[in-house]
Design a protein around this motif. Structure first.
Motif, PDB file in Angstrom:
ATOM      1  N   ASN A 119       9.672 -47.247 -12.028  1.00 23.31           N
ATOM      2  CA  ASN A 119       8.885 -47.302 -10.806  1.00 23.31           C
ATOM      3  C   ASN A 119       9.774 -47.516  -9.577  1.00 23.31           C
ATOM      4  N   ARG A 120      10.778 -46.682  -9.439  1.00 22.90           N
ATOM      5  CA  ARG A 120      11.761 -46.838  -8.371  1.00 22.90           C
ATOM      6  C   ARG A 120      11.101 -46.806  -6.984  1.00 22.90           C
ATOM      7  N   GLY A 121      10.142 -45.944  -6.773  1.00 18.69           N
ATOM      8  CA  GLY A 121       9.477 -45.852  -5.477  1.00 18.69           C
ATOM      9  C   GLY A 121       8.740 -47.127  -5.132  1.00 18.69           C
ATOM     10  N   GLU A 122       8.089 -47.747  -6.105  1.00 15.60           N
ATOM     11  CA  GLU A 122       7.353 -48.983  -5.852  1.00 15.60           C
ATOM     12  C   GLU A 122       8.303 -50.125  -5.485  1.00 15.60           C
ATOM     13  N   ILE A 123       9.466 -50.173  -6.145  1.00 15.18           N
ATOM     14  CA  ILE A 123      10.451 -51.222  -5.852  1.00 15.18           C
ATOM     15  C   ILE A 123      10.989 -51.045  -4.437  1.00 15.18           C
ATOM     16  N   ALA A 124      11.295 -49.805  -4.056  1.00 11.08           N
ATOM     17  CA  ALA A 124      11.812 -49.544  -2.704  1.00 11.08           C
ATOM     18  C   ALA A 124      10.783 -49.945  -1.658  1.00 11.08           C
ATOM     19  N   HIS A 125       9.511 -49.624  -1.887  1.00 10.35           N
ATOM     20  CA  HIS A 125       8.445 -49.980  -0.949  1.00 10.35           C
ATOM     21  C   HIS A 125       8.325 -51.507  -0.825  1.00 10.35           C
ATOM     22  N   ALA A 126       8.404 -52.238  -1.951  1.00  8.45           N
ATOM     23  CA  ALA A 126       8.291 -53.692  -1.930  1.00  8.45           C
ATOM     24  C   ALA A 126       9.446 -54.314  -1.150  1.00  8.45           C
ATOM     25  N   HIS A 128      11.115 -52.835   1.302  1.00  8.49           N
ATOM     26  CA  HIS A 128      10.888 -52.492   2.702  1.00  8.49           C
ATOM     27  C   HIS A 128       9.875 -53.459   3.334  1.00  8.49           C
ATOM     28  N   VAL A 129       8.775 -53.723   2.620  1.00  9.35           N
ATOM     29  CA  VAL A 129       7.739 -54.636   3.131  1.00  9.35           C
ATOM     30  C   VAL A 129       8.309 -56.041   3.281  1.00  9.35           C
ATOM     31  N   PHE A 130       9.094 -56.478   2.318  1.00 10.37           N
ATOM     32  CA  PHE A 130       9.701 -57.833   2.362  1.00 10.37           C
ATOM     33  C   PHE A 130      10.595 -57.942   3.591  1.00 10.37           C
ATOM     34  N   CYS A 131      11.446 -56.926   3.821  1.00 11.29           N
ATOM     35  CA  CYS A 131      12.373 -56.965   4.966  1.00 11.29           C
ATOM     36  C   CYS A 131      11.606 -56.981   6.285  1.00 11.29           C
ATOM     37  N   GLU A 132      10.490 -56.258   6.369  1.00  9.76           N
ATOM     38  CA  GLU A 132       9.677 -56.268   7.596  1.00  9.76           C
ATOM     39  C   GLU A 132       9.092 -57.642   7.828  1.00  9.76           C
ATOM     40  N   ASP A 133       8.663 -58.304   6.750  1.00  9.76           N
ATOM     41  CA  ASP A 133       8.084 -59.668   6.886  1.00  9.76           C
ATOM     42  C   ASP A 133       9.150 -60.653   7.325  1.00  9.76           C
TER      43      ASP A 133
END
Length: 136
Positions: A119-126, A128-133
């Motif tokens: 699930n490489r795409g899901e990990i990358a999205h998570a 990205h969201v963490f860094c934005e927070d």
């Protein structure tokens, strides 16, 4: 009358022309002797009386990066004092354990090849969201 017997001082007494008694005195031991303890090249001397059993506190040797040392004994073997003597401390060399399971051998580990996450795409999205927070 004084003389010597076997190189030792002797006392002789003549009781008649035919009777001469000579007595040699045994060599008496010194009263005290020096015992030298050698520990890691350093000498410690002590004085003991003839017939005493010399004793020394259990010596230690500093550990190094690979080994720690335990006292094994003295060489030569410590004996009652009859003359000046030297005794050298002997230490056992003990290798430090490298595993909590020491002294059992460590089982070899077979390397595992890295795999691509499913699930490489899901990990990358998570991420990205963490860094934005964190940036907020």
């Amino acid at each position: 009358m004084d003389s010597t017997i076997n190189g030792k001082e002797a006392v002789s007494m003549r009781f008649s022309p035919q009777m001469l008694i000579s007595y040699s005195f045994p060599t008496l031991p010194k009263e005290t002797y020096t015992v030298t303890w050698i520990i890691e090249g350093k000498k410690e001397t002590e004085t003991y009386t003839y017939g005493d059993m010399p004793t020394h506190a259990k010596p230690t040797k500093a550990a190094d990066l690979l080994f720690y040392y335990t006292f094994k004994g003295w060489t030569p073997t410590v004996e009652k004092v009859t003359e000046d003597a030297e005794y050298t401390a002997i230490f056992n060399e003990n290798l430090y354990p490298v595993s909590p399971f020491y002294p059992k051998p460590i089982a070899p580990v077979t390397p595992v090849a890295p795999t691509e996450p499913a699930n490489r795409g899901e990990i990358a999205h998570a991420i990205h969201v963490f860094c934005e927070d964190v940036a907020k």
